[in-house]
Design a protein around this motif. Sequence first.
Motif, PDB file in Angstrom:
ATOM      1  N   GLU A 411      -2.437  -8.311  11.544  1.00 45.45           N
ATOM      2  CA  GLU A 411      -2.703  -8.168  10.102  1.00 45.45           C
ATOM      3  C   GLU A 411      -2.194  -6.814   9.595  1.00 45.45           C
ATOM      4  OE1 GLU A 411      -3.910 -10.747   8.527  1.00 45.45           O
ATOM      5  OE2 GLU A 411      -4.138 -11.860  10.405  1.00 45.45           O
ATOM      6  N   ILE A 412      -0.909  -6.558   9.755  1.00 50.36           N
ATOM      7  CA  ILE A 412      -0.379  -5.229   9.458  1.00 50.36           C
ATOM      8  C   ILE A 412      -0.203  -4.969   7.962  1.00 50.36           C
ATOM      9  CG2 ILE A 412       1.581  -3.673   9.793  1.00 50.36           C
ATOM     10  CD1 ILE A 412       2.003  -4.933  12.537  1.00 50.36           C
ATOM     11  N   ASP A 413       0.397  -5.897   7.253  1.00 49.12           N
ATOM     12  CA  ASP A 413       0.707  -5.655   5.837  1.00 49.12           C
ATOM     13  C   ASP A 413      -0.538  -5.404   4.996  1.00 49.12           C
ATOM     14  OD1 ASP A 413       3.482  -5.832   6.127  1.00 49.12           O
ATOM     15  OD2 ASP A 413       3.480  -8.008   5.893  1.00 49.12           O
ATOM     16  N   SER A 414      -1.546  -6.239   5.160  1.00 45.84           N
ATOM     17  CA  SER A 414      -2.771  -6.061   4.388  1.00 45.84           C
ATOM     18  C   SER A 414      -3.489  -4.775   4.800  1.00 45.84           C
ATOM     19  CB  SER A 414      -3.703  -7.263   4.570  1.00 45.84           C
ATOM     20  OG  SER A 414      -4.046  -7.450   5.943  1.00 45.84           O
ATOM     21  N   LEU A 415      -3.395  -4.448   6.079  1.00 49.18           N
ATOM     22  CA  LEU A 415      -4.013  -3.214   6.582  1.00 49.18           C
ATOM     23  C   LEU A 415      -3.389  -1.998   5.913  1.00 49.18           C
ATOM     24  CD1 LEU A 415      -5.887  -1.892   8.854  1.00 49.18           C
ATOM     25  CD2 LEU A 415      -3.763  -1.647  10.135  1.00 49.18           C
ATOM     26  N   LEU A 416      -2.062  -1.936   5.899  1.00 46.87           N
ATOM     27  CA  LEU A 416      -1.373  -0.782   5.332  1.00 46.87           C
ATOM     28  C   LEU A 416      -1.562  -0.701   3.823  1.00 46.87           C
ATOM     29  CD1 LEU A 416       1.927  -0.748   7.428  1.00 46.87           C
ATOM     30  CD2 LEU A 416      -0.192   0.522   7.801  1.00 46.87           C
ATOM     31  N   ALA A 417      -1.618  -1.828   3.172  1.00 41.49           N
ATOM     32  CA  ALA A 417      -1.874  -1.823   1.722  1.00 41.49           C
ATOM     33  C   ALA A 417      -3.256  -1.260   1.430  1.00 41.49           C
ATOM     34  CB  ALA A 417      -1.743  -3.241   1.169  1.00 41.49           C
ATOM     35  N   GLY A 418      -4.224  -1.601   2.277  1.00 48.42           N
ATOM     36  CA  GLY A 418      -5.582  -1.095   2.112  1.00 48.42           C
ATOM     37  C   GLY A 418      -5.662   0.403   2.338  1.00 48.42           C
ATOM     38  N   ILE A 419      -4.942   0.887   3.368  1.00 44.89           N
ATOM     39  CA  ILE A 419      -4.929   2.330   3.638  1.00 44.89           C
ATOM     40  C   ILE A 419      -4.316   3.078   2.455  1.00 44.89           C
ATOM     41  CG2 ILE A 419      -3.990   4.166   5.100  1.00 44.89           C
ATOM     42  CD1 ILE A 419      -4.078   2.214   7.444  1.00 44.89           C
ATOM     43  N   GLU A 420      -3.200   2.563   1.940  1.00 48.59           N
ATOM     44  CA  GLU A 420      -2.531   3.229   0.825  1.00 48.59           C
ATOM     45  C   GLU A 420      -3.394   3.288  -0.415  1.00 48.59           C
ATOM     46  OE1 GLU A 420       0.237   5.206  -1.481  1.00 48.59           O
ATOM     47  OE2 GLU A 420       0.065   4.998   0.696  1.00 48.59           O
ATOM     48  N   LYS A 421      -4.098   2.216  -0.693  1.00 53.87           N
ATOM     49  CA  LYS A 421      -4.982   2.178  -1.867  1.00 53.87           C
ATOM     50  C   LYS A 421      -6.087   3.220  -1.742  1.00 53.87           C
ATOM     51  CE  LYS A 421      -7.837  -0.938  -4.639  1.00 53.87           C
ATOM     52  NZ  LYS A 421      -8.357  -2.338  -4.773  1.00 53.87           N
ATOM     53  N   GLN A 422      -6.699   3.304  -0.568  1.00 57.99           N
ATOM     54  CA  GLN A 422      -7.768   4.290  -0.357  1.00 57.99           C
ATOM     55  C   GLN A 422      -7.213   5.707  -0.350  1.00 57.99           C
ATOM     56  OE1 GLN A 422     -10.889   2.829   2.663  1.00 57.99           O
ATOM     57  NE2 GLN A 422      -9.119   1.536   3.093  1.00 57.99           N
ATOM     58  N   LYS A 423      -6.023   5.880   0.218  1.00 58.45           N
ATOM     59  CA  LYS A 423      -5.398   7.204   0.226  1.00 58.45           C
ATOM     60  C   LYS A 423      -5.202   7.730  -1.181  1.00 58.45           C
ATOM     61  CE  LYS A 423      -1.308   8.151  -0.385  1.00 58.45           C
ATOM     62  NZ  LYS A 423       0.181   8.142  -0.425  1.00 58.45           N
ATOM     63  N   ALA A 424      -4.737   6.837  -2.077  1.00 58.06           N
ATOM     64  CA  ALA A 424      -4.483   7.243  -3.462  1.00 58.06           C
ATOM     65  C   ALA A 424      -5.736   7.743  -4.160  1.00 58.06           C
ATOM     66  CB  ALA A 424      -3.880   6.065  -4.236  1.00 58.06           C
ATOM     67  N   ASN A 425      -6.886   7.215  -3.753  1.00 59.59           N
ATOM     68  CA  ASN A 425      -8.158   7.640  -4.359  1.00 59.59           C
ATOM     69  C   ASN A 425      -8.657   8.964  -3.786  1.00 59.59           C
ATOM     70  OD1 ASN A 425      -8.406   5.392  -6.062  1.00 59.59           O
ATOM     71  ND2 ASN A 425      -9.355   4.158  -4.434  1.00 59.59           N
ATOM     72  N   ILE A 426      -8.215   9.304  -2.574  1.00 62.74           N
ATOM     73  CA  ILE A 426      -8.685  10.517  -1.909  1.00 62.74           C
ATOM     74  C   ILE A 426      -7.758  11.693  -2.173  1.00 62.74           C
ATOM     75  CG2 ILE A 426      -9.059  11.581   0.356  1.00 62.74           C
ATOM     76  CD1 ILE A 426     -10.175   8.886   1.298  1.00 62.74           C
ATOM     77  N   PHE A 427      -6.435  11.457  -2.025  1.00 64.76           N
ATOM     78  CA  PHE A 427      -5.462  12.513  -2.269  1.00 64.76           C
ATOM     79  C   PHE A 427      -5.053  12.462  -3.735  1.00 64.76           C
ATOM     80  CE2 PHE A 427      -5.095  11.725   2.256  1.00 64.76           C
ATOM     81  CZ  PHE A 427      -4.872  12.987   2.797  1.00 64.76           C
ATOM     82  N   ARG A 428      -5.681  13.240  -4.556  1.00 60.60           N
ATOM     83  CA  ARG A 428      -5.392  13.230  -5.992  1.00 60.60           C
ATOM     84  C   ARG A 428      -4.666  14.502  -6.401  1.00 60.60           C
ATOM     85  NH1 ARG A 428      -8.652   9.582  -9.061  1.00 60.60           N
ATOM     86  NH2 ARG A 428     -10.074   8.392  -7.735  1.00 60.60           N
TER      87      ARG A 428
END
Length: 428
Positions: A411-428
Motif C-alpha cells: 500500500e505504498i501510494d496511499s501511504l505516501l499521500a498520507g505522509i505528505e498531507k500530514q507533513k504539510a500540516n506540521i511543516f508550515r
Amino acid sequence: MNQRMPISRRNLLLGAAATFGVPAVLAGCGSDQPATPGKASGNSLGTVTIGSNASDEVPKKSLASVLESFTSAQVKINTVDHNTFQENINRYLRGTPEDVFTWFAGYRMQFFAEQGLATDISDVWREIGGDYTPAFKAASTGSDGKQYFVPFTYYPWAVFYRKSLWAEKGYEPPATLDEFTALARKMKADGLIPVAFADKDGWPAMGTFDIINMRTNGYDFHISLMAGKESWTDPRVRQVFDTWRGLMEFHQPAALGRTWQEAAQSLQQKKTGMYLLGMFVAQQFPESERDDIDFFTFPEINPAYGTDSIDAPIDGYMISAKAKNVEGAKALLKHLAQGASQNIATKLDPGTLAASSKADTSGYSALQKRGAELVSKASHIAQFLDRDTRPDFASTVMIPSLQSFVGAPNEIDSLLAGIEKQKANIFR
C-alpha cells in the motif's frame, strides 16, 4: 535514536501523567538513583540532577561509572525508559526538568534550543572545544551559532553478522544491492532467516528507510526530505519503498511484535544471517562472543552515491533552560566532555565510540576500531530519521507510517499521500 525500550503499561501511565501537565520524568515512575559520588572531598557546587534515558542495563551502568569520578557536586539521576523519555520530552522540558538531560545532536538539539528550552553553553565550549572535531562542534551548535550540546558517544549503523557463521557457510559481504539479494537468497536456501528485523518500538525501521534513501537518492535529498522541503509523493521516495518492498521476503516475519533486543538475540543465536542496526547490537552478545561480530556498510544501490553516507547518531548532554544549578551542571558537562570519562563508557558499552578526540582508542575492541574506521571514511553522516526531522513529525507521522508499511508493504501510494498531507500540516 536509539537504544530504546518497548512501550509498556508503565509507559502509558507516564504518558497520561504528562497529558495532565505532570512532567513525565517526575511522575513517580522514573528510577531515582542515589546522589553520587558520596565523597566528602568535593561537592562544593551542591547537587546536580540528571534526567536520563539510559534505561538499558549497559548504558545505565556506564553513566553511573562515569559519574563516580566527578567530585565537584553530588549527582542525582532520574532514569526513565528511553521511549517514554523521548515521547514526553517536550512536556518535560516545559515542566520542571532536571538540570541536565540526555539528548541527541543535530536537528533534535536545535529544535529545543530554538524553543528556548535549553541553556546556552558556549562558555563551556570555549574550554572543551579543542577536544572535538569541527564536525562534532557543528552537530552541537544551534541555528543561532551558539552551542547547546556536549557530545559523549556515538555509534554507526551497519549490517552486522557473526563471522563464524559466515565462515562456515562461505558467505562474503555484498558490494551491491544485487549481491545483497543473492546472498539473502542463499541464506534462505541454507535454512536461515536472512535479515533480522524488528519494529515493535517504532524506530528500528527508520534506519532501513534512511539507508535505502541515502543509497538511492543521496544524502542531500535525504536531509532535505527530513526538513520538510521535499514531497513524500516524489517518485524518488516511492522508489525507496519499492526497493524496500522487494527485500521484505528476506526480513524476519512478524516484526511489529518483536523488539530490537529480540532480533539481536536471533542473530546471536545464529537463527538469522545479518541485521541492519546500530553498533549497540553488541549489548545482546555475551562478552565471550563479541569478537565474533563483524559488519559491512549497506551496499551500493545508485552508483552516483555509492556508499558515501551512513547513520551515526551522537548521544550527549544538554542543560535545561529551567536548571536550578547551572554552575554545577556546566561543571558536570565539562567532566563528561573529557576523553577519560568517555573511555570509561566505551569500555563498559561495546556498542559505542567516544566523541572526544582526546579519548584513548587503543583499548577499543576490534568491533569498535572497525566502527571508528567506518565513520572516518564516510563522506556524509546522518543522525537518524527521528533526529534529523521535527520530533512531532517523527513520532506522530513516521512511526505509525513505517509500521503500516511493514505490516502492508503493497500500500505504498496511499501511504505516501498520507505522509505528505500530514507533513504539510506540521511543516508550515
